[in-house]
Design a protein around this motif. Structure first.
Motif, mmCIF file in Angstrom:
data_model
loop_
_atom_site.group_PDB
_atom_site.id
_atom_site.type_symbol
_atom_site.label_atom_id
_atom_site.label_comp_id
_atom_site.label_asym_id
_atom_site.label_seq_id
_atom_site.Cartn_x
_atom_site.Cartn_y
_atom_site.Cartn_z
ATOM 1 N N ALA A 160 5.839 6.758 -17.201
ATOM 2 C CA ALA A 160 5.980 5.445 -17.843
ATOM 3 C C ALA A 160 7.347 4.813 -17.584
ATOM 4 O O ALA A 160 7.493 3.590 -17.679
ATOM 5 N N VAL A 161 8.345 5.633 -17.256
ATOM 6 C CA VAL A 161 9.701 5.117 -17.023
ATOM 7 C C VAL A 161 9.702 4.033 -15.953
ATOM 8 O O VAL A 161 10.407 3.020 -16.056
ATOM 9 N N ALA A 186 0.831 -1.212 0.000
ATOM 10 C CA ALA A 186 0.000 0.000 0.000
ATOM 11 C C ALA A 186 0.865 1.261 0.000
ATOM 12 O O ALA A 186 0.586 2.218 -0.730
ATOM 13 N N ILE A 187 1.932 1.247 0.806
ATOM 14 C CA ILE A 187 2.839 2.405 0.858
ATOM 15 C C ILE A 187 3.522 2.616 -0.491
ATOM 16 O O ILE A 187 3.631 3.739 -0.993
ATOM 17 N N GLU A 188 3.993 1.521 -1.091
ATOM 18 C CA GLU A 188 4.662 1.613 -2.386
ATOM 19 C C GLU A 188 3.723 2.184 -3.449
ATOM 20 O O GLU A 188 4.091 3.062 -4.224
ATOM 21 N N PHE A 189 2.500 1.674 -3.500
ATOM 22 C CA PHE A 189 1.553 2.151 -4.508
ATOM 23 C C PHE A 189 1.044 3.553 -4.194
ATOM 24 O O PHE A 189 0.664 4.286 -5.111
ATOM 25 N N TYR A 206 2.738 10.034 -7.613
ATOM 26 C CA TYR A 206 3.555 10.551 -8.708
ATOM 27 C C TYR A 206 2.710 10.710 -9.970
ATOM 28 O O TYR A 206 2.816 11.717 -10.675
ATOM 29 N N GLY A 207 1.874 9.719 -10.266
ATOM 30 C CA GLY A 207 1.042 9.787 -11.463
ATOM 31 C C GLY A 207 0.108 10.986 -11.447
ATOM 32 O O GLY A 207 -0.059 11.680 -12.470
ATOM 33 N N THR A 208 -0.495 11.254 -10.290
ATOM 34 C CA THR A 208 -1.390 12.406 -10.166
ATOM 35 C C THR A 208 -0.627 13.711 -10.345
ATOM 36 O O THR A 208 -1.079 14.623 -11.043
ATOM 37 N N MET A 234 5.185 14.773 -22.226
ATOM 38 C CA MET A 234 6.543 14.528 -21.712
ATOM 39 C C MET A 234 6.493 14.164 -20.227
ATOM 40 O O MET A 234 7.224 13.293 -19.764
ATOM 41 N N SER A 235 5.620 14.841 -19.487
ATOM 42 C CA SER A 235 5.482 14.543 -18.069
ATOM 43 C C SER A 235 4.963 13.130 -17.849
ATOM 44 O O SER A 235 5.451 12.394 -16.978
ATOM 45 N N LEU A 236 3.984 12.714 -18.664
ATOM 46 C CA LEU A 236 3.443 11.358 -18.539
ATOM 47 C C LEU A 236 4.462 10.306 -18.979
ATOM 48 O O LEU A 236 4.419 9.168 -18.498
#
Length: 203
Positions: free
Chosen positions: A77-78, A37-40, A46-48, A71-73
């Motif tokens: 994906a990296v 849960a912490i990892e996700f 980060y995604g938001t 570019m941000s998205l």
């Protein structure tokens, strides 16, 4: 009489041992779910941020907002590229050093990556260097998540009773939606009490 007492003592000892095993298994299962849960939480946060704020902070959104968003998205994906590598690395060392040790290291890897992203200078301050470091830290986050998620599933199934391995193995997977709700809840609260400028500055 003595034999009966010894039998009773052995029965009590066996009962205590069984209770300890059950408690330790529950602890392991809970820890693996909380760790995931912490990892996700970090991953989804980060995604938001990549969708809403990073185009303005790390890319030149004023010139071409669409390109800046794409570019941000891409930096988001990296981490997906790094996740299989993280599973291989932490899986290898998990066999040698133990699953619990590598789980702690993977959690620290994600945590350090997330903390350093929060400390990064902006595009206006250092230019392309900020984007390069951001991609590197995002790659590190992906390695941490790949190692933790696969390791948590292994710890849960290896410590589960033989007839409940599938059930116990499902608990680490519950960490993903828990992290999703925590991440979105955090952004909801931050945006409810801060304006756009505050969010760009520190939020």
């Amino acid at each position: 009489m003595t034999a009966a007492v010894e039998e009773t003592g052995l029965g009590q000892a066996a009962g205590k041992a069984a209770t300890l095993v059950r408690d330790s298994v529950k602890t392991v299962i809970a820890a693996s779910m909380v760790g995931t849960a912490i990892e996700f939480y970090d991953f989804y946060a980060y995604g938001t941020a990549a969708a809403n704020y990073f185009p303005h902070i790390f890319f030149s959104a004023k010139d071409n907002p669409t390109v800046a968003l794409l570019m941000s998205l891409l930096t988001f994906a990296v981490a997906f590229i790094a996740r299989p590598l993280g599973s291989l690395i932490f899986g290898h060392f998990g066999d040698r050093m133990g699953r619990k040790t590598t789980l702690v290291v993977s959690l620290m890897t994600m945590g350090v990556g997330t903390f350093l992203i929060g400390c990064l200078p902006t595009y206006d301050q250092v230019g392309v260097g900020a984007v390069a470091i951001l991609c590197l830290l995002r790659f590190i986050q992906g390695i941490g998540l790949g190692g933790e998620w696969s390791g948590a599933a292994l710890v849960a199934t290896e410590n589960a009773p033989e007839d409940k391995r599938a059930l116990y193995g499902s608990f680490p997977e519950l960490g993903a939606p828990i992290g999703f709700f925590l991440s979105n809840g955090t952004f909801f609260l931050l945006e409810a009490f801060n304006d756009s400028e505050a969010m760009m500055t520190w939020g």
